[in-house]
Design a protein around this motif. Structure first.
Motif, PDB file in Angstrom:
ATOM      1  N   GLY A   1       0.784  -1.236   0.000  1.00 51.21           N
ATOM      2  CA  GLY A   1       0.000   0.000   0.000  1.00 51.21           C
ATOM      3  C   GLY A   1       0.805   1.270   0.000  1.00 51.21           C
ATOM      4  N   GLY A   2       2.092   1.204   0.282  1.00 51.16           N
ATOM      5  CA  GLY A   2       2.911   2.408   0.357  1.00 51.16           C
ATOM      6  C   GLY A   2       2.450   3.330   1.482  1.00 51.16           C
ATOM      7  N   ASP A   3       2.702   4.602   1.309  1.00 54.11           N
ATOM      8  CA  ASP A   3       2.359   5.608   2.318  1.00 54.11           C
ATOM      9  C   ASP A   3       0.898   6.028   2.128  1.00 54.11           C
ATOM     10  OD1 ASP A   3       2.115   7.779   4.001  1.00 54.11           O
ATOM     11  OD2 ASP A   3       4.002   8.708   3.385  1.00 54.11           O
ATOM     12  N   ARG A   4      -0.006   5.264   2.719  1.00 56.46           N
ATOM     13  CA  ARG A   4      -1.447   5.501   2.560  1.00 56.46           C
ATOM     14  C   ARG A   4      -1.882   6.859   3.097  1.00 56.46           C
ATOM     15  NH1 ARG A   4      -4.544   0.474   2.009  1.00 56.46           N
ATOM     16  NH2 ARG A   4      -3.095  -1.269   2.072  1.00 56.46           N
ATOM     17  N   ALA A   5      -1.321   7.255   4.227  1.00 54.76           N
ATOM     18  CA  ALA A   5      -1.735   8.522   4.845  1.00 54.76           C
ATOM     19  C   ALA A   5      -1.388   9.708   3.948  1.00 54.76           C
ATOM     20  CB  ALA A   5      -1.102   8.672   6.219  1.00 54.76           C
ATOM     21  N   SER A   6      -0.175   9.728   3.402  1.00 57.38           N
ATOM     22  CA  SER A   6       0.215  10.827   2.512  1.00 57.38           C
ATOM     23  C   SER A   6      -0.610  10.816   1.238  1.00 57.38           C
ATOM     24  CB  SER A   6       1.701  10.742   2.164  1.00 57.38           C
ATOM     25  OG  SER A   6       2.479  11.057   3.296  1.00 57.38           O
ATOM     26  N   ALA A   7      -0.835   9.636   0.686  1.00 59.81           N
ATOM     27  CA  ALA A   7      -1.627   9.545  -0.540  1.00 59.81           C
ATOM     28  C   ALA A   7      -3.048  10.061  -0.311  1.00 59.81           C
ATOM     29  CB  ALA A   7      -1.659   8.105  -1.041  1.00 59.81           C
ATOM     30  N   ALA A   8      -3.653   9.694   0.811  1.00 63.29           N
ATOM     31  CA  ALA A   8      -5.010  10.162   1.123  1.00 63.29           C
ATOM     32  C   ALA A   8      -5.027  11.680   1.315  1.00 63.29           C
ATOM     33  CB  ALA A   8      -5.538   9.461   2.366  1.00 63.29           C
ATOM     34  N   HIS A   9      -3.999  12.203   1.984  1.00 60.37           N
ATOM     35  CA  HIS A   9      -3.910  13.648   2.196  1.00 60.37           C
ATOM     36  C   HIS A   9      -3.792  14.392   0.867  1.00 60.37           C
ATOM     37  CE1 HIS A   9      -2.811  17.505   3.928  1.00 60.37           C
ATOM     38  NE2 HIS A   9      -1.763  17.511   3.130  1.00 60.37           N
ATOM     39  N   VAL A  10      -2.947  13.901  -0.024  1.00 64.01           N
ATOM     40  CA  VAL A  10      -2.771  14.544  -1.326  1.00 64.01           C
ATOM     41  C   VAL A  10      -4.078  14.478  -2.114  1.00 64.01           C
ATOM     42  CG1 VAL A  10      -1.586  14.371  -3.560  1.00 64.01           C
ATOM     43  CG2 VAL A  10      -0.280  14.235  -1.429  1.00 64.01           C
TER      44      VAL A  10
ATOM     45  N   VAL B   1      13.077  -4.355   4.165  1.00 64.32           N
ATOM     46  CA  VAL B   1      12.125  -3.696   5.062  1.00 64.32           C
ATOM     47  C   VAL B   1      10.717  -3.981   4.548  1.00 64.32           C
ATOM     48  CG1 VAL B   1      11.313  -1.504   6.029  1.00 64.32           C
ATOM     49  CG2 VAL B   1      13.764  -1.854   5.620  1.00 64.32           C
ATOM     50  N   LEU B   2       9.910  -4.588   5.408  1.00 68.98           N
ATOM     51  CA  LEU B   2       8.521  -4.929   5.086  1.00 68.98           C
ATOM     52  C   LEU B   2       7.630  -4.046   5.932  1.00 68.98           C
ATOM     53  CD1 LEU B   2       9.452  -8.589   5.623  1.00 68.98           C
ATOM     54  CD2 LEU B   2       8.691  -7.770   3.400  1.00 68.98           C
ATOM     55  N   ILE B   3       6.747  -3.275   5.294  1.00 62.86           N
ATOM     56  CA  ILE B   3       5.896  -2.351   6.047  1.00 62.86           C
ATOM     57  C   ILE B   3       4.534  -2.219   5.387  1.00 62.86           C
ATOM     58  CG2 ILE B   3       6.946  -0.399   4.842  1.00 62.86           C
ATOM     59  CD1 ILE B   3       6.192   1.321   7.347  1.00 62.86           C
ATOM     60  N   GLU B   4       3.522  -2.176   6.203  1.00 61.21           N
ATOM     61  CA  GLU B   4       2.169  -1.845   5.754  1.00 61.21           C
ATOM     62  C   GLU B   4       1.539  -0.938   6.800  1.00 61.21           C
ATOM     63  OE1 GLU B   4       0.871  -2.319   2.876  1.00 61.21           O
ATOM     64  OE2 GLU B   4       2.472  -3.664   2.216  1.00 61.21           O
ATOM     65  N   GLN B   5       0.894   0.118   6.333  1.00 64.14           N
ATOM     66  CA  GLN B   5       0.102   0.952   7.222  1.00 64.14           C
ATOM     67  C   GLN B   5      -1.287   0.335   7.320  1.00 64.14           C
ATOM     68  OE1 GLN B   5       0.486   4.871   5.340  1.00 64.14           O
ATOM     69  NE2 GLN B   5       1.553   5.545   7.171  1.00 64.14           N
ATOM     70  N   ALA B   6      -1.971   0.627   8.398  1.00 67.37           N
ATOM     71  CA  ALA B   6      -3.359   0.205   8.541  1.00 67.37           C
ATOM     72  C   ALA B   6      -4.183   0.899   7.462  1.00 67.37           C
ATOM     73  CB  ALA B   6      -3.869   0.573   9.932  1.00 67.37           C
ATOM     74  N   PRO B   7      -5.339   0.353   7.101  1.00 64.33           N
ATOM     75  CA  PRO B   7      -6.169   0.980   6.056  1.00 64.33           C
ATOM     76  C   PRO B   7      -6.496   2.447   6.317  1.00 64.33           C
ATOM     77  CG  PRO B   7      -6.975  -1.212   6.523  1.00 64.33           C
ATOM     78  CD  PRO B   7      -5.901  -0.915   7.551  1.00 64.33           C
ATOM     79  N   ASP B   8      -6.543   2.851   7.589  1.00 61.76           N
ATOM     80  CA  ASP B   8      -6.827   4.254   7.895  1.00 61.76           C
ATOM     81  C   ASP B   8      -5.582   5.136   7.838  1.00 61.76           C
ATOM     82  OD1 ASP B   8      -5.465   3.541  10.190  1.00 61.76           O
ATOM     83  OD2 ASP B   8      -7.083   4.086  11.565  1.00 61.76           O
ATOM     84  N   GLY B   9      -4.434   4.547   7.459  1.00 67.22           N
ATOM     85  CA  GLY B   9      -3.202   5.318   7.322  1.00 67.22           C
ATOM     86  C   GLY B   9      -2.382   5.441   8.591  1.00 67.22           C
ATOM     87  N   THR B  10      -2.858   4.858   9.697  1.00 70.61           N
ATOM     88  CA  THR B  10      -2.078   4.913  10.923  1.00 70.61           C
ATOM     89  C   THR B  10      -0.900   3.947  10.811  1.00 70.61           C
ATOM     90  OG1 THR B  10      -3.516   3.274  11.958  1.00 70.61           O
ATOM     91  CG2 THR B  10      -4.023   5.594  12.379  1.00 70.61           C
ATOM     92  N   PRO B  11       0.169   4.227  11.567  1.00 75.48           N
ATOM     93  CA  PRO B  11       1.339   3.351  11.483  1.00 75.48           C
ATOM     94  C   PRO B  11       0.958   1.907  11.801  1.00 75.48           C
ATOM     95  CG  PRO B  11       1.872   5.321  12.721  1.00 75.48           C
ATOM     96  CD  PRO B  11       0.376   5.338  12.491  1.00 75.48           C
ATOM     97  N   GLY B  12       1.557   1.037  11.084  1.00 73.92           N
ATOM     98  CA  GLY B  12       1.330  -0.379  11.310  1.00 73.92           C
ATOM     99  C   GLY B  12       2.602  -1.036  11.793  1.00 73.92           C
ATOM    100  N   GLU B  13       2.694  -2.288  11.501  1.00 75.95           N
ATOM    101  CA  GLU B  13       3.852  -3.061  11.933  1.00 75.95           C
ATOM    102  C   GLU B  13       4.865  -3.118  10.800  1.00 75.95           C
ATOM    103  OE1 GLU B  13       3.306  -6.740  14.421  1.00 75.95           O
ATOM    104  OE2 GLU B  13       3.922  -7.607  12.513  1.00 75.95           O
ATOM    105  N   ALA B  14       6.129  -3.144  11.162  1.00 78.49           N
ATOM    106  CA  ALA B  14       7.188  -3.246  10.172  1.00 78.49           C
ATOM    107  C   ALA B  14       8.238  -4.229  10.662  1.00 78.49           C
ATOM    108  CB  ALA B  14       7.830  -1.882   9.919  1.00 78.49           C
ATOM    109  N   THR B  15       8.891  -4.862   9.713  1.00 82.36           N
ATOM    110  CA  THR B  15       9.984  -5.791   9.996  1.00 82.36           C
ATOM    111  C   THR B  15      11.147  -5.430   9.095  1.00 82.36           C
ATOM    112  OG1 THR B  15       8.416  -7.566  10.521  1.00 82.36           O
ATOM    113  CG2 THR B  15      10.667  -8.227  10.001  1.00 82.36           C
ATOM    114  N   ALA B  16      12.342  -5.479   9.638  1.00 81.96           N
ATOM    115  CA  ALA B  16      13.552  -5.299   8.844  1.00 81.96           C
ATOM    116  C   ALA B  16      14.433  -6.520   9.052  1.00 81.96           C
ATOM    117  CB  ALA B  16      14.299  -4.031   9.259  1.00 81.96           C
ATOM    118  N   VAL B  17      14.971  -7.017   7.958  1.00 80.25           N
ATOM    119  CA  VAL B  17      15.823  -8.198   7.996  1.00 80.25           C
ATOM    120  C   VAL B  17      17.074  -7.895   7.187  1.00 80.25           C
ATOM    121  CG1 VAL B  17      15.956 -10.684   7.556  1.00 80.25           C
ATOM    122  CG2 VAL B  17      13.730  -9.621   7.978  1.00 80.25           C
ATOM    123  N   LEU B  18      18.226  -8.076   7.803  1.00 79.33           N
ATOM    124  CA  LEU B  18      19.488  -7.919   7.090  1.00 79.33           C
ATOM    125  C   LEU B  18      19.894  -9.304   6.600  1.00 79.33           C
ATOM    126  CD1 LEU B  18      21.722  -5.941   6.226  1.00 79.33           C
ATOM    127  CD2 LEU B  18      22.904  -6.518   8.355  1.00 79.33           C
TER     128      LEU B  18
END
Length: 160
Positions: free
Chosen positions: A58-67, A136-153
């Protein structure tokens, strides 16, 4: 081979140059946590050939919704939104902050996000484009609030 792994859940501290949304701060926070687990404080030495692979459906849902809302209302979109609305911008920020000098790749998965990210990292490692990859794996919640993220080297021998 997994060299380090970290998770982040919820709001993260702000990041200069990124406004309104929690997407970029969460990416930076989880990446920092993962890289510190392996290297302590950065940056890494030159020639480290560390790639960044950012995976988000979903990328940056909050910014996209704001724009979208701003444009629909006839308003002007602030210039920072053009920069931050592209996930590559935060991936590049992480690379610059840590001195990661490998490729930067962003994916929008259609299936299993981790499997697709590992496959991309594996390709970069196998082809010799990178010696290691920060996934880096990241998804925001559908409402654009921060969600969970995982980073793996990931390092050589990642193939599964």
């Amino acid at each position: 081979m997994v060299l380090a792994e970290a998770r982040w859940d919820g709001v993260a501290p702000g990041v200069p140059g990124f406004v309104y949304s929690g997407f970029a701060p969460v990416v930076v926070a989880v990446a920092d946590r993962c890289l510190r687990a392996r290297y302590g404080e950065g940056p890494l030495p030159a020639g480290n050939r560390t790639a960044v692979v950012l995976v988000s459906a979903g990328g940056d849902r909050a910014s996209a919704a704001h724009v979208r809302a701003t444009v629909a209302a006839g308003g002007r979109v602030g210039p920072l939104f053009f920069f931050q609305s592209v996930p590559n911008s935060v991936a590049g920020h992480v690379a610059a902050r840590w001195g990661l000098d490998g490729p930067v790749v962003c994916l929008s998965p259609t299936g299993d996000a981790r499997a697709e990210g590992v496959a991309e990292a594996d390709l970069l490692l196998y082809d010799g484009d990178a010696a290691q990859a920060l996934l880096v794996l990241i998804e925001q919640a559908p409402d654009g609030t921060p969600g969970e993220a995982t980073a793996v080297l990931l390092g050589e021998g990642t193939r599964q």
